[in-house]
Each structure stands twice: as structure tokens, then as C-alpha cells.
Motif scaffolding. Structure first.
Motif, PDB file in Angstrom:
ATOM      1  N   ARG A  13       0.859  -1.176   0.000  1.00 41.40           N
ATOM      2  CA  ARG A  13       0.000   0.000   0.000  1.00 41.40           C
ATOM      3  C   ARG A  13       0.899   1.232   0.000  1.00 41.40           C
ATOM      4  N   THR A  47       2.506   4.750   0.214  1.00 42.13           N
ATOM      5  CA  THR A  47       2.089   6.000   0.828  1.00 42.13           C
ATOM      6  C   THR A  47       1.936   7.058  -0.257  1.00 42.13           C
ATOM      7  N   ASP A  83       5.540   1.061   8.117  1.00 39.43           N
ATOM      8  CA  ASP A  83       4.349   1.131   7.267  1.00 39.43           C
ATOM      9  C   ASP A  83       3.931  -0.291   6.893  1.00 39.43           C
ATOM     10  N   TYR A 137      -2.047  -3.215   7.176  1.00 44.21           N
ATOM     11  CA  TYR A 137      -2.924  -2.868   8.291  1.00 44.21           C
ATOM     12  C   TYR A 137      -3.329  -4.071   9.126  1.00 44.21           C
ATOM     13  N   GLU A 163       2.692   4.424  10.289  1.00 49.83           N
ATOM     14  CA  GLU A 163       1.485   4.617   9.487  1.00 49.83           C
ATOM     15  C   GLU A 163       0.560   3.427   9.741  1.00 49.83           C
ATOM     16  N   HIS A 164      -0.663   3.716  10.173  1.00 51.59           N
ATOM     17  CA  HIS A 164      -1.584   2.631  10.528  1.00 51.59           C
ATOM     18  C   HIS A 164      -3.018   3.026  10.212  1.00 51.59           C
ATOM     19  N   ALA A 165      -3.913   2.083  10.370  1.00 50.93           N
ATOM     20  CA  ALA A 165      -5.320   2.308  10.047  1.00 50.93           C
ATOM     21  C   ALA A 165      -5.973   3.216  11.087  1.00 50.93           C
ATOM     22  N   ASP A 205      -7.287   2.410  15.015  1.00 49.74           N
ATOM     23  CA  ASP A 205      -6.379   1.573  15.815  1.00 49.74           C
ATOM     24  C   ASP A 205      -5.627   2.385  16.868  1.00 49.74           C
ATOM     25  N   ASP A 214      -8.601   7.169   5.812  1.00 42.61           N
ATOM     26  CA  ASP A 214      -8.526   5.924   6.580  1.00 42.61           C
ATOM     27  C   ASP A 214      -7.139   5.659   7.158  1.00 42.61           C
ATOM     28  N   THR A 215      -6.217   6.599   6.934  1.00 45.57           N
ATOM     29  CA  THR A 215      -4.831   6.421   7.368  1.00 45.57           C
ATOM     30  C   THR A 215      -4.473   7.404   8.475  1.00 45.57           C
TER      31      THR A 215
END
Length: 207
Positions: free
Chosen positions: A22, A24, A122, A125, A154-156, A159, A182-183
Motif C-alpha cells: 500500500r 504512501t 508502514d 494494516y 502509518e496505521h489504520a 487503531d 482511513d490512514t
């Protein structure tokens, strides 16, 4: 994708095909780099770990802006191939841009000279915060993490509580948190051992 600024600014980066990685976005990466530059006063001399590298965009961006060296860890064959192509396309010396075809959770660094003072996390997720931030805990335990290191995670979105609990367990303090759809991107700083002890004593008195 492209390198946003620095020595390689404007140059294109390849992205692995499929949904296994995914990348960035340029917008998020630019904001992330600005936050890092503010937190550490620029990138000059940084020793970087791009722990779930994918295309290598984060580590390459840091090198473009003046980082001393970067280690890239990527386990997926397709992503590793693209990562190598991107590193070579920038003309980076293998001594300052080290690509490791390895799963950092199973085969993490055991030494670093100099110690890492900038760590990019990163991961997919699906990875738990304890797994991702466990990389930082390992680095610290083997002396491969600088005392004043910055960790960018970097996460969902959603969380945050799990990340906060995992960060506290790893003696990391949250310096900045920003949401992009969503990030979520967190900028975390290592807590010195004496500071962690002081914080624990303060909590004891307050309980």
C-alpha cells in the motif's frame, strides 16, 4: 509515485503490482517528511530503517533529503524486485542504501552502525501494533536504536488505542498524530530510561 524533494526530487518511483503493498501517497509522504524535518531539524546525517519498505519510497525520500544511510527490509519477492529497481534508478551507493530481502519480524537487525535514529513503520494494516512496534523494542534491546530516535508509524484509523498501548509498552511517546482519510500517521519519540522511570513514579503517586 515520485520523489518529492531533495537530490532526487521529481524523479519517478515504481510501485509493486497487486494489493500486497500500500504505497504512501505523495500528499501523505510530504506531510510526513515535513513533520520529521520539524522534529529533528532536517534529515542530514540520519540513519534510517525502512522496516516494511515496499517500493522503498520512504527511505529513498529520506536519502534524497540528506539522510546518511538507509536499510530497507522487504519480504515479498515482487516488492523486493521493485525496491531494488528504485534504489538502482536513483544511482544510490549500496553502502548507503542496503536492501534486505527478509521478514523483519523474523530476521530483524541485530546491529547498526550508526544506530538507527529514524525508523519508518508502514506495515500491512492487518499487522497488530504490538508486532510493528515490537521491531522498535527489539532494536532498543540490541543497542541498534539511538536514544533520541524518531519512529514514524502509518496505521489504520481506528487503531489509535491499540497503538497508544503498544507505544507505551515500548517506551515511546506520541509527538504528533495526523489523520488522512482511513490512514493515521504517528510521529513517536523514544523515552529515555530515566524519563520513563520518572513517568512511572509520577503515575504511582497519582494512583
Amino acid at each position: 509515485m515520485r520523489v518529492i524533494a531533495g537530490a532526487f526530487g521529481g524523479r519517478s518511483l515504481k510501485a509493486p503490482k497487486g494489493e500486497g503493498t500500500r504505497p504512501t501517497t505523495d500528499r501523505v509522504r510530504e506531510s510526513m517528511m515535513s513533520a520529521i524535518a520539524s522534529a529533528r531539524g532536517g534529515f542530514d546525517g540520519a540513519s534510517v530503517l525502512d522496516a516494511f519498505a515496499g517500493s522503498g519510497a520512504l527511505g529513498i525520500e529520506a536519502l534524497s533529503r540528506g539522510a546518511r544511510c538507509a536499510h530497507f527490509y522487504e519480504r515479498a519477492p515482487e516488492a523486493s524486485r521493485v525496491l531494488l529497481e528504485n534504489v538502482r534508478a536513483m544511482g544510490l551507493d549500496p553502502r548507503c542504501a542496503r536492501v534486505h530481502r527478509a521478514d523483519i519480524l523474523k530476521d530483524p537487525p541485530v546491529r547498526a552502525q550508526p544506530s538507527f535514529d529514524l525508523v519508518f513503520l508502514d506495515p500491512p494494516y492487518a499487522f497488530a501494533a504490538t508486532e510493528a512496534l515490537g521491531v522498535v523494542a527489539h532494536l532498543r534491546s540490541v543497542g541498534a536504536l539511538a536514544e533520541d530516535a524518531i519512529v514514524v508509524y502509518e496505521h489504520a484509523a481506528g487503531d489509535e488505542m491499540q497503538v497508544d498501548d503498544a507505544a507505551k509498552a515500548c517506551d515511546l511517546s506520541l509527538a504528533r498524530r495526523k489523520k488522512y482519510g482511513d490512514t493515521v500517521v504517528d510521529v513517536l519519540r523514544t523515552v529515555r530510561t530515566e524519563d520513563a522511570g520518572t513517568a512511572t513514579e509520577r503515575e504511582r503517586h497519582l494512583s
